[in-house]
Design an enzyme around this catalytic site. Structure first.
Site, PDB file in Angstrom:
ATOM      1  N   ASN A   7      11.195 -19.643  30.270  1.00 13.74           N
ATOM      2  CA  ASN A   7       9.839 -19.387  30.618  1.00 13.74           C
ATOM      3  C   ASN A   7       9.269 -18.795  29.569  1.00 13.74           C
ATOM      4  OD1 ASN A   7       7.622 -18.139  31.516  1.00 13.74           O
ATOM      5  ND2 ASN A   7       8.355 -18.062  33.739  1.00 13.74           N
ATOM      6  N   HIS A  43       4.176 -20.699  34.420  1.00 13.56           N
ATOM      7  CA  HIS A  43       3.609 -20.128  35.515  1.00 13.56           C
ATOM      8  C   HIS A  43       2.145 -19.885  35.361  1.00 13.56           C
ATOM      9  CE1 HIS A  43       4.189 -17.409  39.334  1.00 13.56           C
ATOM     10  NE2 HIS A  43       2.880 -17.990  39.316  1.00 13.56           N
ATOM     11  N   ARG A  45      -1.347 -18.821  36.045  1.00 17.27           N
ATOM     12  CA  ARG A  45      -2.086 -17.917  37.089  1.00 17.27           C
ATOM     13  C   ARG A  45      -3.524 -18.077  37.095  1.00 17.27           C
ATOM     14  NH1 ARG A  45       1.444 -14.216  39.394  1.00 17.27           N
ATOM     15  NH2 ARG A  45       3.494 -14.145  38.406  1.00 17.27           N
ATOM     16  N   GLU A  70       5.565 -23.276  37.889  1.00 14.09           N
ATOM     17  CA  GLU A  70       5.591 -22.358  38.973  1.00 14.09           C
ATOM     18  C   GLU A  70       4.316 -22.221  39.357  1.00 14.09           C
ATOM     19  OE1 GLU A  70       9.675 -19.831  37.934  1.00 14.09           O
ATOM     20  OE2 GLU A  70       7.607 -19.234  37.607  1.00 14.09           O
ATOM     21  N   THR A 100       3.451  -9.856  38.496  1.00 16.89           N
ATOM     22  CA  THR A 100       4.538 -10.783  38.650  1.00 16.89           C
ATOM     23  C   THR A 100       5.052 -11.181  39.817  1.00 16.89           C
ATOM     24  OG1 THR A 100       6.925 -11.109  37.551  1.00 16.89           O
ATOM     25  CG2 THR A 100       6.278  -8.850  38.074  1.00 16.89           C
ATOM     26  N   HIS A 190      14.227 -14.019  37.794  1.00 17.14           N
ATOM     27  CA  HIS A 190      13.552 -12.699  38.027  1.00 17.14           C
ATOM     28  C   HIS A 190      14.626 -11.703  37.471  1.00 17.14           C
ATOM     29  CE1 HIS A 190       9.620 -11.155  38.825  1.00 17.14           C
ATOM     30  NE2 HIS A 190      10.365  -9.926  38.896  1.00 17.14           N
ATOM     31  N   HIS A 214      10.863 -13.174  30.384  1.00 14.72           N
ATOM     32  CA  HIS A 214      10.473 -11.950  29.746  1.00 14.72           C
ATOM     33  C   HIS A 214      11.652 -11.441  28.987  1.00 14.72           C
ATOM     34  CE1 HIS A 214       8.428  -8.185  29.474  1.00 14.72           C
ATOM     35  NE2 HIS A 214       9.490  -7.659  29.734  1.00 14.72           N
TER      36      HIS A 214
END
Length: 237
Positions: A7, A43, A45, A70, A100, A190, A214
């Site tokens: 990611n 992802h 947003r 995502e 998150t 995650h 992360h």
């Protein structure tokens, strides 16, 4: 084999902090693949605080491994999926202002909505994964809406790993076995890192893919990106 999808949201966060194009998100994605990653995850947003929608369009013809997008399935997300046609669309229930992801879908109360979304995405030939807790009822709900895979939300596992790893992994083993029986593929993600990844991989049967961002980017500050990706791949062997 369990695939490692990197990611790259945090790469975009670093870029956006200063403006300009350093680090270059597209180049980092290409380098991650060159260093051994078997997929790239983004992802975007609504506020575009890290990955921008433009980034996704820039990446769509560059990523040569699996491309995973995502997001919450609003109309803008669905249009992005129709345009980019990634390998996989991972549906998450995040509110627009969420820092998150912090919970999986309630696939029972949201069944009608999710079923319609899944059908729409699959028309584009895109695999659909649904972000869920390690809860058997929610996984049964994923089967009912016609999705292809689940992504197990692993923050509870990561949070309890150093306290009692045997206890906290049990719901994930049960969830994975059920998903496999139902014909669903299994992803996980995650708060996975170099400390807890190997045990999860050893414990969960049929694990197709992990998505890690992360922790991997944080480790890369010390070990370098190429070496870090190799370290994560080693944990998945």
């Amino acid at each position: 084999m369990t695939r490692l999808s990197v990611n790259i949201n945090k790469i975009a966060t670093l870029r956006n902090a200063r403006g300009g194009n350093n680090p270059n998100v597209v180049q980092v994605a290409k380098d991650c693949e060159r260093f051994g990653a078997q997929g790239i995850t983004v992802h975007p947003r609504p506020d575009e605080r890290h990955i921008r929608f433009r980034d996704v369009l820039d990446l769509m013809n560059v990523v040569k491994t699996e491309f995973n997008i995502e997001g919450y399935p609003d109309e803008r997300y669905l249009e992005l999926i129709r345009t980019a046609k990634p390998t996989q669309a991972t549906l998450v229930p995040d509110q627009p202002d969420a820092i998150t992801s912090n919970a999986g879908w309630d696939t029972l109360s949201q069944q009608a909505f999710l079923k319609e979304v899944v059908e729409e995405i699959q028309k584009s030939g895109v695999r659909v994964s649904v972000f869920v807790d390690a809860n058997t009822r929610m996984i049964e709900g994923v089967k009912k809406i016609g999705a292809d895979r689940i992504e197990l939300y692993t923050e509870p596992y990561a949070a309890g790993y150093h306290i009692n790893r045997e206890k906290v992994v049990k719901p994930y083993i049960i969830a994975a076995n059920l998903a496999h029986e139902l014909g669903l593929g299994i992803n996980a993600g995650h708060d996975l890192d170099l400390k807890n990844l190997s045990y999860l991989k050893q414990s969960i049967p049929y694990l197709d893919e992990v998505s890690i961002g992360h922790a991997l980017v944080c480790d890369a500050l010390y070990f370098g990106l190429e070496n870090t990706i190799q370290l994560y791949l080693r944990e998945l062997q």
